[in-house]
Design a protein around this motif. Structure first.
Motif, PDB file in Angstrom:
ATOM      1  N   GLY A  45     -37.905  22.522 -10.042  1.00  0.00           N
ATOM      2  CA  GLY A  45     -38.208  22.903  -8.672  1.00  0.00           C
ATOM      3  C   GLY A  45     -39.655  23.326  -8.530  1.00  0.00           C
ATOM      4  N   GLN A  46     -39.929  24.092  -7.482  1.00  0.00           N
ATOM      5  CA  GLN A  46     -41.278  24.565  -7.239  1.00  0.00           C
ATOM      6  C   GLN A  46     -41.665  25.648  -8.245  1.00  0.00           C
ATOM      7  N   ALA A  47     -42.984  25.766  -8.475  1.00  0.00           N
ATOM      8  CA  ALA A  47     -43.509  26.842  -9.321  1.00  0.00           C
ATOM      9  C   ALA A  47     -43.629  28.081  -8.449  1.00  0.00           C
ATOM     10  N   THR A  48     -42.613  28.930  -8.476  1.00  0.00           N
ATOM     11  CA  THR A  48     -42.597  30.088  -7.582  1.00  0.00           C
ATOM     12  C   THR A  48     -42.844  31.380  -8.348  1.00  0.00           C
ATOM     13  N   GLY A  49     -41.778  31.968  -8.916  1.00  0.00           N
ATOM     14  CA  GLY A  49     -41.947  33.232  -9.643  1.00  0.00           C
ATOM     15  C   GLY A  49     -42.257  34.377  -8.695  1.00  0.00           C
ATOM     16  N   LYS A  50     -42.937  35.393  -9.218  1.00  0.00           N
ATOM     17  CA  LYS A  50     -43.300  36.545  -8.399  1.00  0.00           C
ATOM     18  C   LYS A  50     -44.289  36.140  -7.316  1.00  0.00           C
ATOM     19  N   ALA A  51     -44.176  36.788  -6.173  1.00  0.00           N
ATOM     20  CA  ALA A  51     -45.096  36.495  -5.078  1.00  0.00           C
ATOM     21  C   ALA A  51     -46.518  36.850  -5.481  1.00  0.00           C
ATOM     22  N   TYR A  52     -47.452  35.979  -5.158  1.00  0.00           N
ATOM     23  CA  TYR A  52     -48.849  36.203  -5.505  1.00  0.00           C
ATOM     24  C   TYR A  52     -49.482  37.139  -4.482  1.00  0.00           C
ATOM     25  N   THR A  53     -50.108  38.181  -4.941  1.00  0.00           N
ATOM     26  CA  THR A  53     -50.693  39.187  -4.050  1.00  0.00           C
ATOM     27  C   THR A  53     -52.218  39.178  -4.074  1.00  0.00           C
ATOM     28  N   GLY A  54     -52.811  38.201  -4.749  1.00  0.00           N
ATOM     29  CA  GLY A  54     -54.257  38.121  -4.815  1.00  0.00           C
ATOM     30  C   GLY A  54     -54.829  38.596  -6.128  1.00  0.00           C
ATOM     31  N   ALA A  55     -54.008  39.213  -6.953  1.00  0.00           N
ATOM     32  CA  ALA A  55     -54.457  39.682  -8.269  1.00  0.00           C
ATOM     33  C   ALA A  55     -53.246  39.877  -9.155  1.00  0.00           C
ATOM     34  N   TYR A  56     -53.421  39.628 -10.434  1.00  0.00           N
ATOM     35  CA  TYR A  56     -52.341  39.835 -11.393  1.00  0.00           C
ATOM     36  C   TYR A  56     -52.403  41.269 -11.916  1.00  0.00           C
ATOM     37  N   THR A  57     -51.311  42.013 -11.762  1.00  0.00           N
ATOM     38  CA  THR A  57     -51.279  43.426 -12.167  1.00  0.00           C
ATOM     39  C   THR A  57     -50.258  43.696 -13.264  1.00  0.00           C
ATOM     40  N   GLY A  58     -49.705  42.643 -13.859  1.00  0.00           N
ATOM     41  CA  GLY A  58     -48.679  42.816 -14.877  1.00  0.00           C
ATOM     42  C   GLY A  58     -49.250  43.097 -16.255  1.00  0.00           C
ATOM     43  N   PRO A  59     -48.390  43.065 -17.267  1.00  0.00           N
ATOM     44  CA  PRO A  59     -48.846  43.309 -18.637  1.00  0.00           C
ATOM     45  C   PRO A  59     -49.756  42.202 -19.132  1.00  0.00           C
ATOM     46  N   LYS A  60     -50.434  42.444 -20.240  1.00  0.00           N
ATOM     47  CA  LYS A  60     -51.379  41.473 -20.772  1.00  0.00           C
ATOM     48  C   LYS A  60     -50.650  40.205 -21.213  1.00  0.00           C
ATOM     49  N   VAL A  61     -51.184  39.053 -20.802  1.00  0.00           N
ATOM     50  CA  VAL A  61     -50.596  37.767 -21.159  1.00  0.00           C
ATOM     51  C   VAL A  61     -51.694  36.834 -21.651  1.00  0.00           C
ATOM     52  N   SER A  62     -51.281  35.833 -22.417  1.00  0.00           N
ATOM     53  CA  SER A  62     -52.192  34.796 -22.897  1.00  0.00           C
ATOM     54  C   SER A  62     -51.801  33.477 -22.258  1.00  0.00           C
ATOM     55  N   LEU A  63     -52.778  32.759 -21.738  1.00  0.00           N
ATOM     56  CA  LEU A  63     -52.554  31.457 -21.111  1.00  0.00           C
ATOM     57  C   LEU A  63     -53.295  30.374 -21.866  1.00  0.00           C
ATOM     58  N   SER A  64     -52.661  29.224 -22.014  1.00  0.00           N
ATOM     59  CA  SER A  64     -53.333  28.068 -22.600  1.00  0.00           C
ATOM     60  C   SER A  64     -53.748  27.127 -21.476  1.00  0.00           C
ATOM     61  N   PHE A  65     -54.957  26.628 -21.566  1.00  0.00           N
ATOM     62  CA  PHE A  65     -55.546  25.784 -20.527  1.00  0.00           C
ATOM     63  C   PHE A  65     -56.109  24.539 -21.191  1.00  0.00           C
ATOM     64  N   TRP A  66     -55.512  23.370 -20.884  1.00  0.00           N
ATOM     65  CA  TRP A  66     -55.939  22.114 -21.481  1.00  0.00           C
ATOM     66  C   TRP A  66     -56.712  21.282 -20.461  1.00  0.00           C
ATOM     67  N   ASN A  67     -57.713  20.567 -20.947  1.00  0.00           N
ATOM     68  CA  ASN A  67     -58.435  19.634 -20.097  1.00  0.00           C
ATOM     69  C   ASN A  67     -59.165  18.618 -20.962  1.00  0.00           C
ATOM     70  N   GLY A  68     -59.822  17.669 -20.314  1.00  0.00           N
ATOM     71  CA  GLY A  68     -60.565  16.629 -21.027  1.00  0.00           C
ATOM     72  C   GLY A  68     -62.066  16.760 -20.856  1.00  0.00           C
ATOM     73  N   PHE A  69     -62.541  17.961 -20.596  1.00  0.00           N
ATOM     74  CA  PHE A  69     -63.971  18.177 -20.365  1.00  0.00           C
ATOM     75  C   PHE A  69     -64.723  18.265 -21.696  1.00  0.00           C
ATOM     76  N   THR A  70     -64.826  17.138 -22.366  1.00  0.00           N
ATOM     77  CA  THR A  70     -65.477  17.103 -23.678  1.00  0.00           C
ATOM     78  C   THR A  70     -66.954  16.745 -23.599  1.00  0.00           C
ATOM     79  N   GLY A  71     -67.419  16.373 -22.410  1.00  0.00           N
ATOM     80  CA  GLY A  71     -68.827  16.005 -22.259  1.00  0.00           C
ATOM     81  C   GLY A  71     -69.660  17.180 -21.792  1.00  0.00           C
ATOM     82  N   GLY A  72     -70.684  16.860 -20.999  1.00  0.00           N
ATOM     83  CA  GLY A  72     -71.578  17.890 -20.511  1.00  0.00           C
ATOM     84  C   GLY A  72     -70.931  18.823 -19.507  1.00  0.00           C
ATOM     85  N   ASP A  73     -69.761  18.447 -18.985  1.00  0.00           N
ATOM     86  CA  ASP A  73     -69.055  19.327 -18.074  1.00  0.00           C
ATOM     87  C   ASP A  73     -68.355  20.470 -18.814  1.00  0.00           C
ATOM     88  N   GLY A  74     -68.066  20.253 -20.102  1.00  0.00           N
ATOM     89  CA  GLY A  74     -67.355  21.258 -20.887  1.00  0.00           C
ATOM     90  C   GLY A  74     -67.996  22.636 -20.895  1.00  0.00           C
TER      91      GLY A  74
END
Length: 446
Positions: A45-74
């Motif tokens: 379904g949709q990516a919902t979860g907790k309502a977004y209030t403009g800032a994350y105030t929860g406990p510390k979390v780690s996020l993984s972020f993948w992309n293909g920016f291997t050139g000068g954009d990296g």
């Protein structure tokens, strides 16, 4: 005007970019189709979860972020991620980059195994394929929570993020084909603006400082040139429902014939190999080249003594139009707790609000606010962002990249190399495209 120095090179060797995306397209058939086996054991379904209030105030979390920016954009994205981490003590984003070919093959497989990233980047023309593979989640609820709407963006790129009436991408930028010209040679030919009266400008250049002013490639970015001219002449690559090829129309034949005429007129040598026309431009062996705006930073660093300018693609047909694509944020379709989902929303929102800084990578920010500032208006690509309504995107159809690579990309190469007439090359390619489109409808269940 000489473009000032100051930014590292952008992604481009075009060879790597072309072969990378083509390789990814070829590999997509190895993945599980949405109409096939059971698919991922995750939410759909949709990516919902907790309502977004403009800032994350929860406990510390780690996020993984993948992309293909291997050139000068990296480096530009890396700097933004580091800045985000410094400002958010409770979120740690780890960025992983890989070649786009590897990325588009690895993401669906990793998601199926529950080992995919939290956040990713996807080109516009890949959103439908990833959505059909159930690798990414619909983001309509996320867009509403982030208070994003079409009025905030270039309309065409906002609409391009939809597949089957659901949003799968949050636009970050637009990148398109552009016209580059050597300002010294253009001035010697007595031309003020080669984009106005383009063919007259070529004749003046050929009679004066540049005997062969405009080299026509048979590979990358030849298909982008063809598509741009196709749209300019009133044609489209596919029918309105994208069930059949339409690039073999009279408009397509006209577009491809114009490309070949550049060699017949002597403006271009024959058999221009991959990247040759771009390298010739960097060494002043030609006066004008059409390539992506991602070459802006490469020119600054690899050809520092070259005086050049860049602008919107000349209108050769009846209507201004140019091939375009865009990078989008996506959320992966896998199990994730509410805290990581909320933190992911914060990250996407923050990067979007700082996309004016991302313009340093040579891209055009998708957000209107990011393009309205003085910083962006001073960048070379601002001259390309003058006709936003002329940007054209491929339709949101699963496997569309592979269809193009095996059909009109091959047709353009054959015709430019003199191996087939434009009409025959496009007709043969259209039959191939129709077969692939039909096969994909079965493969993807749509």
């Amino acid at each position: 005007m000489h473009i000032p120095l100051g930014s590292p090179a952008t992604p481009a060797p075009s060879r790597r970019r072309f072969l990378g995306l083509a390789g990814a397209a070829a590999g997509v058939g190895l993945l599980t189709a949405c109409g096939g086996s059971s698919g991922p054991t995750v939410n759909t379904g949709q990516a919902t979860g907790k309502a977004y209030t403009g800032a994350y105030t929860g406990p510390k979390v780690s996020l993984s972020f993948w992309n293909g920016f291997t050139g000068g954009d990296g480096p530009y994205m890396k700097k933004l991620v580091e800045q985000f981490n410094a400002e958010h003590h409770n979120i740690k984003v780890t960025m992983t980059t890989m070649q786009w070919a590897d990325y588009y093959k690895k993401v669906p497989t990793a998601v199926m195994a529950g080992q995919g990233p939290n956040v990713g980047i996807a080109h516009q023309h890949w959103l439908a394929t990833l959505a059909a593979r159930r690798a990414i989640l619909p983001l309509d609820d996320v867009a509403r929570e982030l208070k994003l709407a079409e009025s905030d963006f270039i309309p065409a790129i906002w609409q391009a993020g939809l597949y089957q009436d659901k949003r799968y991408g949050i636009p970050l930028d637009v990148h398109c084909l552009a016209s580059y010209w050597n300002t010294d040679l253009v001035k010697k030919a007595g031309i003020q603006d080669p984009s106005s009266g383009f063919e007259s400008a070529l004749a003046k250049l050929a009679a004066g400082p540049a005997r062969q002013p405009f080299w026509m490639p048979n590979q990358w970015p030849a298909h982008m040139i063809f598509l741009s001219l196709l749209w300019q002449n009133g044609g489209t690559p596919f029918t309105s429902d994208a069930s059949k090829a339409a690039f073999d129309s009279d408009a397509g034949v006209t577009a491809l014939t114009w490309m070949i005429d550049q060699m017949k007129k002597g403006y271009s040598p024959k058999n221009v190999a991959l990247d040759t026309q771009y390298n010739a431009f960097k060494t002043s062996r030609n006066a004008i080249t059409w390539d992506g705006i991602w070459q802006i930073n490469d020119l600054r660093t690899t050809a520092p003594s070259l005086h050049w300018s860049v602008g919107f693609l000349p209108t050769i047909g009846h209507t201004p139009a140019v091939w375009a694509d865009g990078h989008n944020f996506v959320l992966m379709n896998q199990k994730s707790d509410d805290n990581k989902l909320a933190a992911s929303k914060t990250f996407i929102d923050w990067i979007g609000q700082h996309s004016a800084e991302w313009a340093g990578a040579g891209m055009i920010p998708a957000r209107n606010s990011a393009r309205s500032g003085a910083d962006f208006k001073a960048r070379p690509q601002a001259a390309v962002a003058t006709k936003l309504g002329a940007f054209r995107f491929l339709p949101a159809v699963p496997g569309i990249d592979d269809v193009g690579n095996q059909s009109y990309v091959q047709a353009v190469a054959k015709a430019v190399l003199g191996q087939a007439s434009p009409k025959k090359a496009l007709a043969d390619a259209a039959r191939t495209a129709d077969q692939l489109l039909a096969s994909n409808r079965q493969k993807f269940g749509s």
